[in-house]
Design a protein around this motif. Structure first.
Motif, short mmCIF file in Angstrom:
data_model
loop_
_atom_site.label_atom_id
_atom_site.label_comp_id
_atom_site.label_asym_id
_atom_site.label_seq_id
_atom_site.Cartn_x
_atom_site.Cartn_y
_atom_site.Cartn_z
N ASP A 102 0.86 -1.17 0.00
CA ASP A 102 0.00 0.00 0.00
C ASP A 102 0.90 1.23 0.00
OD1 ASP A 102 -2.26 -1.57 0.06
OD2 ASP A 102 -2.60 -1.36 2.21
N LEU A 103 0.86 1.99 -1.09
CA LEU A 103 1.65 3.20 -1.21
C LEU A 103 0.83 4.38 -0.69
CD1 LEU A 103 2.92 2.71 -4.88
CD2 LEU A 103 4.08 2.03 -2.77
N ILE A 104 1.46 5.26 0.08
CA ILE A 104 0.78 6.45 0.55
C ILE A 104 1.47 7.64 -0.11
CG2 ILE A 104 0.10 7.84 2.53
CD1 ILE A 104 0.98 4.43 3.40
N VAL A 105 0.68 8.41 -0.86
CA VAL A 105 1.23 9.53 -1.60
C VAL A 105 0.83 10.86 -0.95
CG1 VAL A 105 1.28 8.30 -3.81
CG2 VAL A 105 -0.73 9.64 -3.21
N ASN A 106 1.61 11.87 -1.26
CA ASN A 106 1.32 13.23 -0.85
C ASN A 106 0.16 13.73 -1.72
OD1 ASN A 106 1.33 16.10 -0.86
ND2 ASN A 106 3.42 16.10 -0.08
N GLN A 107 -1.00 13.96 -1.12
CA GLN A 107 -2.20 14.33 -1.87
C GLN A 107 -2.02 15.64 -2.64
OE1 GLN A 107 -5.16 12.68 -2.45
NE2 GLN A 107 -5.63 14.37 -3.82
N GLN A 108 -1.30 16.58 -2.07
CA GLN A 108 -1.10 17.86 -2.76
C GLN A 108 -0.31 17.66 -4.06
OE1 GLN A 108 0.71 20.14 0.40
NE2 GLN A 108 -1.21 21.22 0.78
N VAL A 109 0.74 16.84 -3.99
CA VAL A 109 1.53 16.59 -5.20
C VAL A 109 0.72 15.76 -6.19
CG1 VAL A 109 3.66 15.56 -6.09
CG2 VAL A 109 3.69 16.77 -3.89
N TRP A 110 0.02 14.72 -5.72
CA TRP A 110 -0.80 13.87 -6.58
C TRP A 110 -1.81 14.71 -7.36
CZ3 TRP A 110 -0.83 8.81 -8.07
CH2 TRP A 110 -2.00 8.29 -8.62
N SER A 111 -2.46 15.65 -6.68
CA SER A 111 -3.50 16.44 -7.34
C SER A 111 -2.93 17.37 -8.41
CB SER A 111 -4.30 17.24 -6.31
OG SER A 111 -3.46 18.18 -5.68
N LEU A 112 -1.63 17.67 -8.35
CA LEU A 112 -1.00 18.52 -9.36
C LEU A 112 -0.63 17.75 -10.63
CD1 LEU A 112 1.34 20.67 -7.10
CD2 LEU A 112 -0.84 21.36 -8.14
N LEU A 113 -0.56 16.43 -10.52
CA LEU A 113 -0.16 15.61 -11.67
C LEU A 113 -1.32 15.42 -12.63
CD1 LEU A 113 1.85 12.78 -9.87
CD2 LEU A 113 2.74 14.88 -10.88
N ASP A 114 -1.00 15.36 -13.91
CA ASP A 114 -2.04 15.03 -14.88
C ASP A 114 -2.15 13.51 -14.97
OD1 ASP A 114 -0.06 14.05 -16.67
OD2 ASP A 114 0.00 15.91 -17.81
N TYR A 115 -3.11 13.06 -15.75
CA TYR A 115 -3.39 11.62 -15.84
C TYR A 115 -2.14 10.82 -16.25
CZ TYR A 115 -4.96 7.15 -17.51
OH TYR A 115 -5.06 5.80 -17.71
N LEU A 116 -1.42 11.28 -17.27
CA LEU A 116 -0.26 10.53 -17.75
C LEU A 116 0.85 10.46 -16.71
CD1 LEU A 116 -0.09 11.64 -21.48
CD2 LEU A 116 -0.86 9.45 -20.56
N GLU A 117 1.05 11.52 -15.93
CA GLU A 117 2.06 11.50 -14.87
C GLU A 117 1.66 10.52 -13.77
OE1 GLU A 117 3.81 16.04 -15.07
OE2 GLU A 117 1.77 15.73 -14.28
N ARG A 118 0.40 10.47 -13.44
CA ARG A 118 -0.09 9.51 -12.44
C ARG A 118 0.08 8.08 -12.95
NH1 ARG A 118 -5.74 12.45 -10.56
NH2 ARG A 118 -4.74 14.33 -9.76
N TYR A 119 -0.29 7.88 -14.22
CA TYR A 119 -0.14 6.56 -14.83
C TYR A 119 1.32 6.12 -14.80
CZ TYR A 119 -0.04 2.77 -18.17
OH TYR A 119 0.19 1.56 -18.76
N LYS A 120 2.23 7.01 -15.16
CA LYS A 120 3.66 6.70 -15.16
C LYS A 120 4.12 6.29 -13.76
CE LYS A 120 8.14 8.82 -16.00
NZ LYS A 120 8.85 10.07 -16.26
N PHE A 121 3.66 7.00 -12.75
CA PHE A 121 4.01 6.68 -11.36
C PHE A 121 3.48 5.30 -10.98
CE2 PHE A 121 2.65 6.64 -6.90
CZ PHE A 121 3.86 6.84 -6.26
N VAL A 122 2.19 5.05 -11.23
CA VAL A 122 1.57 3.76 -10.86
C VAL A 122 2.20 2.62 -11.64
CG1 VAL A 122 -0.60 2.44 -10.89
CG2 VAL A 122 -0.61 4.83 -10.16
#
Length: 181
Positions: A102-122
């Motif tokens: 279970d990964l816990i991310v910084n919500q403020q940083v996560w919300s700044l990412l676009d879909y492709l950046e989130r996909y790349k991270f996941v």
């Protein structure tokens, strides 16, 4: 061609089609790729484990003085863009569930990412965890599940599925699912 030959030909074709359809109807359906990938765990996120870890659970603060701790996500944490990855909790496989992180991310940083950046991270951390035999779930500290990367690790190559929750500008959440090999 005589009328008799046409009628005989139609009856033969009809018989062949009937036999073919009845043969297909008794065959068992083949499972789809998505059916062979397990669903993500529905266990709740246990944030209390971050401050009071158990012997079988590994967090970002767990250090094994003798050898490499598996899964080793420290490098990913240190190199995550803008300190997106804040912490993680790794659970070994049990009789009820496969191994997961279970990964816990910084919500403020996560919300700044676009879909492709989130996909790349996941996808990047999911691939890394898969190499250690783990599936991942991504959460924020409000315990909202943001994404999952789940694989059928018994297949070669592993069949994997990424599910991501995306939030529109209006605040509506949608789930998006991608299956890959």
């Amino acid at each position: 061609m005589s009328k008799c030959n046409v009628v005989t030909g139609q009856k033969s074709l009809s018989l062949i089609l009937s036999l073919s359809l009845s043969t297909f109807s008794i065959l068992p359906p083949l499972p789809s790729r998505a059916e062979s990938i397990p669903q993500p765990s529905d266990a709740p996120l246990e944030l209390n484990v971050l401050t009071k870890p158990t012997a079988s659970v590994i967090t970002a603060n767990t250090i094994n003085p003798k050898n490499l701790t598996i899964p080793s996500l420290w490098w990913a944490k240190e190199n995550s863009e803008n300190k997106l990855l804040d912490n993680w909790i790794a659970y070994p496989a049990s009789e009820q569930e496969t191994a997961r992180v279970d990964l816990i991310v910084n919500q403020q940083v996560w919300s700044l990412l676009d879909y492709l950046e989130r996909y790349k991270f996941v996808n990047g951390l999911g691939s890394m965890a898969r190499n250690f035999g783990y599936n991942i779930r991504v959460f924020n500290y409000q315990q909202e599940m943001l994404a999952t990367y789940t694989c059928n690790l018994s297949k070669s190559p592993a069949l994997c599925n990424i599910k991501m929750s995306i939030q529109s500008k209006l605040g509506l959440r949608q789930n998006l699912q991608l299956t890959e090999e």
